[in-house]
Design a protein around this motif. Structure first.
Motif, short mmCIF file in Angstrom:
data_model
loop_
_atom_site.label_atom_id
_atom_site.label_comp_id
_atom_site.label_asym_id
_atom_site.label_seq_id
_atom_site.Cartn_x
_atom_site.Cartn_y
_atom_site.Cartn_z
N GLN A 3 1.03 -0.99 -0.03
CA GLN A 3 -0.01 0.12 -0.09
C GLN A 3 0.96 1.14 -0.06
OE1 GLN A 3 -2.30 -0.36 3.45
NE2 GLN A 3 -3.74 -2.00 2.80
N SER A 4 0.50 2.08 -0.66
CA SER A 4 1.24 3.48 -0.75
C SER A 4 0.26 4.74 -0.39
CB SER A 4 1.52 3.78 -2.26
OG SER A 4 2.58 2.58 -2.51
N ALA A 5 1.24 5.79 0.28
CA ALA A 5 0.54 7.09 0.82
C ALA A 5 1.42 8.09 -0.02
CB ALA A 5 0.56 7.17 2.31
N TYR A 6 0.83 9.23 -0.31
CA TYR A 6 1.33 10.02 -1.06
C TYR A 6 1.27 11.48 -0.41
CZ TYR A 6 1.63 6.81 -4.51
OH TYR A 6 1.82 5.50 -5.51
N ILE A 7 2.55 12.23 -0.14
CA ILE A 7 2.67 13.39 0.44
C ILE A 7 2.82 14.63 -0.63
CG2 ILE A 7 3.58 14.95 2.26
CD1 ILE A 7 4.30 12.37 3.76
N LYS A 8 1.86 15.05 -1.33
CA LYS A 8 2.22 15.91 -2.50
C LYS A 8 2.29 17.20 -2.38
CE LYS A 8 -1.16 12.76 -4.75
NZ LYS A 8 -2.48 12.70 -5.18
N GLY A 12 1.14 26.35 -3.09
CA GLY A 12 0.68 26.70 -1.74
C GLY A 12 1.42 25.86 -0.54
N SER A 13 2.25 24.94 -1.28
CA SER A 13 2.97 24.14 -0.08
C SER A 13 4.11 25.05 0.38
CB SER A 13 3.24 22.87 -0.95
OG SER A 13 2.27 22.00 -0.91
N GLN A 14 4.85 24.71 1.42
CA GLN A 14 5.82 25.29 1.98
C GLN A 14 6.98 25.13 0.96
OE1 GLN A 14 7.13 24.01 5.87
NE2 GLN A 14 8.82 25.03 5.78
N ASP A 15 7.51 24.05 0.61
CA ASP A 15 8.44 23.89 -0.46
C ASP A 15 7.96 23.29 -1.73
OD1 ASP A 15 10.78 24.47 1.36
OD2 ASP A 15 10.17 22.40 2.45
N GLN A 16 8.55 23.30 -2.60
CA GLN A 16 8.13 22.79 -4.08
C GLN A 16 9.52 21.78 -4.65
OE1 GLN A 16 5.35 23.03 -5.57
NE2 GLN A 16 4.90 24.32 -3.76
N GLU A 17 10.38 21.20 -3.79
CA GLU A 17 11.43 20.33 -4.06
C GLU A 17 11.53 19.54 -3.01
OE1 GLU A 17 15.82 21.04 -5.43
OE2 GLU A 17 14.46 22.39 -6.48
N THR A 82 3.89 12.63 -8.72
CA THR A 82 2.57 12.04 -9.01
C THR A 82 1.60 13.11 -9.48
OG1 THR A 82 1.01 10.66 -7.88
CG2 THR A 82 1.81 12.25 -6.65
N THR A 83 0.53 12.58 -9.77
CA THR A 83 -0.58 13.46 -10.13
C THR A 83 -1.13 14.19 -9.06
OG1 THR A 83 -0.48 12.28 -12.22
CG2 THR A 83 -2.46 13.77 -11.81
N SER A 84 -1.54 15.41 -9.16
CA SER A 84 -2.45 15.93 -7.86
C SER A 84 -3.84 15.69 -8.42
CB SER A 84 -1.92 17.49 -7.69
OG SER A 84 -2.48 18.12 -8.60
N ILE A 85 -4.61 16.09 -7.62
CA ILE A 85 -6.22 16.43 -7.91
C ILE A 85 -6.51 17.17 -9.01
CG2 ILE A 85 -8.39 16.96 -6.88
CD1 ILE A 85 -7.50 14.64 -5.46
N SER A 86 -5.67 18.28 -9.31
CA SER A 86 -5.97 19.14 -10.43
C SER A 86 -5.46 18.62 -11.82
CB SER A 86 -5.40 20.51 -10.12
OG SER A 86 -3.95 20.41 -9.89
N GLY A 87 -4.49 17.43 -11.61
CA GLY A 87 -4.28 16.74 -12.88
C GLY A 87 -2.74 17.30 -13.35
N VAL A 90 3.18 16.55 -9.67
CA VAL A 90 3.77 17.40 -8.77
C VAL A 90 4.74 16.39 -8.06
CG1 VAL A 90 1.80 18.93 -8.25
CG2 VAL A 90 1.92 16.82 -7.17
N PRO A 91 5.91 17.21 -7.27
CA PRO A 91 6.63 16.33 -6.40
C PRO A 91 5.79 15.82 -5.30
CG PRO A 91 7.38 18.84 -6.28
CD PRO A 91 6.21 18.73 -7.17
N CYS A 92 6.35 14.53 -4.67
CA CYS A 92 5.68 13.95 -3.80
C CYS A 92 6.64 13.16 -2.89
CB CYS A 92 4.71 13.09 -4.20
SG CYS A 92 5.07 11.73 -4.95
#
Length: 138
Positions: A3-8, A12-17, A82-87, A90-92
């Motif tokens: 099973q996998s979980a993703y932190i995307k 608006g996230s604090q970091d982008q990398e 991975t792909t975000s809800i908006s399609g 994004v980094p995760c």
């Protein structure tokens, strides 16, 4: 089946990398904070809150957390895309529980994922497919 979980890291996230050392330092900061909580309570809470050692995988793509007692086996973590809800892509941080993971591993993985997502102001897709938004949304 694992099973996998993703932190995307979305807009608006604090970091982008994300890098492997950054993820490891976030986990070490969690361990420090729980150790200080234990000191205040007069209890060795650090081992109960983070019952793992951080082990290298041999390559620079991922690492794993190895359990220090019988209630915990291991979980795998690493940066990816991975792909975000908006399609958009994004980094995760991907957190993987293997087939032999215990219930304790899953509970700790959920706790660590929520902590990291809140710290990074990220979007968290849990193991059960539900999404929690810690990022500021408009």
């Amino acid at each position: 089946m694992s099973q996998s979980a993703y932190i995307k890291l979305v807009k608006g996230s604090q970091d982008q990398e994300l890098t492997l050392p950054y993820i490891q330092s976030t986990l070490l900061r969690y361990r420090e904070q729980t150790a200080k909580t234990g000191e205040q309570l007069g209890w060795d809470y650090a081992e109960a809150a983070f019952p793992y050692t951080i082990e290298s995988s041999g390559d620079e793509r991922w690492f794993y957390l190895k359990g220090i007692n019988g209630h915990y086996k291991h979980m795998i973590m690493g940066p990816g895309k991975t792909t975000s809800i908006s399609g958009e892509e994004v980094p995760c941080i991907q957190v993987v529980l293997t087939d032999d993971a215990t219930h304790g591993d899953k509970a700790k993985a959920n706790e660590l994922c929520r902590y990291m997502a809140k710290t990074l102001q990220a979007e968290l897709t849990m193991f059960n497919g539900r999404t929690i938004y810690y990022n500021p949304r408009k």
